[in-house]
Design a protein around this motif. Structure first.
Motif, PDB file in Angstrom:
ATOM      1  N   ARG A 124       0.798  -1.170   0.097  1.00  0.00           N
ATOM      2  CA  ARG A 124      -0.020   0.072   0.055  1.00  0.00           C
ATOM      3  C   ARG A 124       0.829   1.407   0.010  1.00  0.00           C
ATOM      4  O   ARG A 124       0.556   2.323  -0.577  1.00  0.00           O
ATOM      5  N   ASN A 125       1.999   1.101   0.657  1.00  0.00           N
ATOM      6  CA  ASN A 125       2.942   2.397   0.782  1.00  0.00           C
ATOM      7  C   ASN A 125       4.201   1.884  -0.107  1.00  0.00           C
ATOM      8  O   ASN A 125       4.930   1.039  -0.147  1.00  0.00           O
ATOM      9  N   PRO A 126       4.043   2.964  -1.572  1.00  0.00           N
ATOM     10  CA  PRO A 126       5.176   2.617  -2.330  1.00  0.00           C
ATOM     11  C   PRO A 126       6.539   2.614  -1.614  1.00  0.00           C
ATOM     12  O   PRO A 126       7.544   1.813  -2.133  1.00  0.00           O
ATOM     13  N   GLU A 127       6.894   3.727  -0.743  1.00  0.00           N
ATOM     14  CA  GLU A 127       8.305   3.651  -0.314  1.00  0.00           C
ATOM     15  C   GLU A 127       8.758   2.624   0.650  1.00  0.00           C
ATOM     16  O   GLU A 127       9.925   2.308   0.731  1.00  0.00           O
ATOM     17  N   ARG A 128       7.581   2.236   1.356  1.00  0.00           N
ATOM     18  CA  ARG A 128       7.916   0.997   2.289  1.00  0.00           C
ATOM     19  C   ARG A 128       7.989  -0.374   1.652  1.00  0.00           C
ATOM     20  O   ARG A 128       8.942  -1.083   1.842  1.00  0.00           O
ATOM     21  N   ALA A 129       7.163  -0.346   0.779  1.00  0.00           N
ATOM     22  CA  ALA A 129       7.574  -1.434  -0.444  1.00  0.00           C
ATOM     23  C   ALA A 129       8.741  -1.477  -0.880  1.00  0.00           C
ATOM     24  O   ALA A 129       9.568  -2.480  -1.168  1.00  0.00           O
ATOM     25  N   LEU A 130       9.329  -0.375  -1.513  1.00  0.00           N
ATOM     26  CA  LEU A 130      10.464  -0.199  -2.104  1.00  0.00           C
ATOM     27  C   LEU A 130      11.729  -0.835  -0.931  1.00  0.00           C
ATOM     28  O   LEU A 130      12.811  -1.382  -1.374  1.00  0.00           O
ATOM     29  N   GLU A 131      11.533  -0.289   0.302  1.00  0.00           N
ATOM     30  CA  GLU A 131      12.555  -0.532   1.221  1.00  0.00           C
ATOM     31  C   GLU A 131      12.518  -1.894   1.613  1.00  0.00           C
ATOM     32  O   GLU A 131      13.554  -2.622   1.651  1.00  0.00           O
ATOM     33  N   VAL A 132      11.420  -2.439   1.544  1.00  0.00           N
ATOM     34  CA  VAL A 132      11.338  -4.075   1.953  1.00  0.00           C
ATOM     35  C   VAL A 132      11.993  -4.891   0.611  1.00  0.00           C
ATOM     36  O   VAL A 132      12.800  -5.754   1.155  1.00  0.00           O
ATOM     37  N   HIS A 133      11.686  -4.654  -0.494  1.00  0.00           N
ATOM     38  CA  HIS A 133      12.074  -5.195  -1.637  1.00  0.00           C
ATOM     39  C   HIS A 133      13.669  -5.139  -1.826  1.00  0.00           C
ATOM     40  O   HIS A 133      14.276  -6.112  -2.166  1.00  0.00           O
ATOM     41  N   SER A 134      14.119  -3.874  -1.609  1.00  0.00           N
ATOM     42  CA  SER A 134      15.332  -3.516  -1.555  1.00  0.00           C
ATOM     43  C   SER A 134      16.397  -4.277  -0.502  1.00  0.00           C
ATOM     44  O   SER A 134      17.325  -4.916  -0.636  1.00  0.00           O
ATOM     45  N   ARG A 135      15.694  -4.572   0.573  1.00  0.00           N
ATOM     46  CA  ARG A 135      16.328  -5.117   1.783  1.00  0.00           C
ATOM     47  C   ARG A 135      16.289  -6.625   1.391  1.00  0.00           C
ATOM     48  O   ARG A 135      17.536  -7.353   1.790  1.00  0.00           O
ATOM     49  N   ASN A 136      15.453  -7.230   0.920  1.00  0.00           N
ATOM     50  CA  ASN A 136      15.019  -8.707   0.580  1.00  0.00           C
ATOM     51  C   ASN A 136      16.058  -8.919  -0.438  1.00  0.00           C
ATOM     52  O   ASN A 136      16.637  -9.927  -0.605  1.00  0.00           O
ATOM     53  N   GLU A 137      16.066  -8.164  -1.595  1.00  0.00           N
ATOM     54  CA  GLU A 137      16.603  -8.620  -2.781  1.00  0.00           C
ATOM     55  C   GLU A 137      17.907  -8.077  -2.886  1.00  0.00           C
ATOM     56  O   GLU A 137      18.889  -8.943  -3.758  1.00  0.00           O
ATOM     57  N   LEU A 138      18.280  -6.769  -2.508  1.00  0.00           N
ATOM     58  CA  LEU A 138      19.639  -6.330  -2.659  1.00  0.00           C
ATOM     59  C   LEU A 138      20.596  -6.227  -1.461  1.00  0.00           C
ATOM     60  O   LEU A 138      21.712  -6.085  -1.430  1.00  0.00           O
ATOM     61  N   GLY A 139      19.711  -6.273  -0.032  1.00  0.00           N
ATOM     62  CA  GLY A 139      20.628  -6.358   1.030  1.00  0.00           C
ATOM     63  C   GLY A 139      20.814  -4.911   1.443  1.00  0.00           C
ATOM     64  O   GLY A 139      21.812  -4.836   2.319  1.00  0.00           O
ATOM     65  N   VAL A 140      20.058  -4.044   0.981  1.00  0.00           N
ATOM     66  CA  VAL A 140      20.315  -2.484   1.168  1.00  0.00           C
ATOM     67  C   VAL A 140      19.092  -1.752   1.569  1.00  0.00           C
ATOM     68  O   VAL A 140      18.116  -2.474   1.182  1.00  0.00           O
ATOM     69  N   VAL A 141      19.171  -0.862   2.130  1.00  0.00           N
ATOM     70  CA  VAL A 141      17.801  -0.129   2.423  1.00  0.00           C
ATOM     71  C   VAL A 141      18.299   1.398   1.894  1.00  0.00           C
ATOM     72  O   VAL A 141      19.435   2.033   2.078  1.00  0.00           O
ATOM     73  N   PRO A 142      17.290   2.049   1.213  1.00  0.00           N
ATOM     74  CA  PRO A 142      17.627   3.119   0.317  1.00  0.00           C
ATOM     75  C   PRO A 142      18.118   4.282   1.124  1.00  0.00           C
ATOM     76  O   PRO A 142      19.002   4.963   0.368  1.00  0.00           O
ATOM     77  N   GLY A 143      17.554   4.671   2.032  1.00  0.00           N
ATOM     78  CA  GLY A 143      18.184   5.708   3.017  1.00  0.00           C
ATOM     79  C   GLY A 143      19.233   5.426   3.774  1.00  0.00           C
ATOM     80  O   GLY A 143      19.449   6.409   4.566  1.00  0.00           O
TER      81      GLY A 143
END
Length: 232
Positions: A124-143
């Motif tokens: 529902r929250n695009p930024e939260r979704a991006l954070e979770v996907h990035s953490r799960n798939e890339l091992g990083v957090v955007p901020g």
């Protein structure tokens, strides 16, 4: 008395300023001690030895800072590029990305129905979704990407501090390598013992290990300097 379990807060092991600072100080201490020993092995002139130590400090600190900056900046840019790809995927294929996120929860042992619901709420929250996907798939957090400037400054300062220790006796008038060697060996042991505060090793093991590494490097370069100096 409360029966609640104590919450344990883990230390940051991802890098930031700690890794370049520790590595920089160790490298500065070992490399400049070895350099000074090598020059002292080939020359009895304390001014020549001091000049070599100053040059080693300046060159090493600048090299460490530059290398750390480029390395971390490249790592950051790569992560940002991959995060941008993930952002586009979330914008253009939200359903596929939600299903992918749900599957990651299933793979971790969550039931499919619960995983689908969690993924739906997160999405529902695009930024939260991006954070979770990035953490799960890339091992990083955007901020929370590492700063190349912080890494470079940490490396420069820590290397300079480490490299200054074996040089300091010559700057205050010492004429023999033995004084620099004593200061350097004490600093090597202390630095290794200090590192044990953020590792699982005992202070004496970590200290002796660092002392051995530095002493071997200095002994080898001293021998090389002695051989080369004798042939000039």
């Amino acid at each position: 008395m409360s029966d609640r379990a104590e919450v344990h807060h883990h230390r940051d092991v991802t890098g930031g300023w700690l890794r370049p600072s520790v590595f920089g100080a160790m490298d500065g201490l070992v490399s400049n001690f070895a350099l000074i020993a090598g020059v002292a092995g080939g020359s009895t002139n304390p001014r020549v030895v001091a000049l070599g130590g100053v040059a080693g400090l300046a060159a090493g600190a600048l090299s460490m800072a530059g290398g750390e900056y480029v390395s971390v900046a490249s790592q950051r840019e790569l992560a940002q590029a991959e995060i941008a790809v993930e952002r586009r995927e979330l914008a253009h294929h939200p359903e596929d990305e939600q299903a992918e996120l749900a599957q990651t929860f299933v793979d971790k042992g969550v039931t499919p129905a619960l995983a689908a619901e969690v993924a739906r709420q997160i999405s529902r929250n695009p930024e939260r979704a991006l954070e979770v996907h990035s953490r799960n798939e890339l091992g990083v957090v955007p901020g929370e990407l590492p700063s190349p400037v912080v890494a470079a400054v940490s490396s420069f300062v820590s290397f300079a501090v480490g490299a200054a220790l074996p040089l300091l006796p010559y700057l205050v008038g010492a004429r023999e390598l033995v004084i620099s060697a004593v200061v350097s060996c004490c600093a090597l042991f202390a630095a290794g013992a200090l590192v044990s505060a953020v590792t699982a090793r005992s202070w004496w093991y970590s200290g002796l290990r660092q002392l051995l590494v530095g002493a071997v490097a200095a002994a080898v370069t001293f021998a090389l300097g002695n051989v080369i100096g004798a042939g000039l």
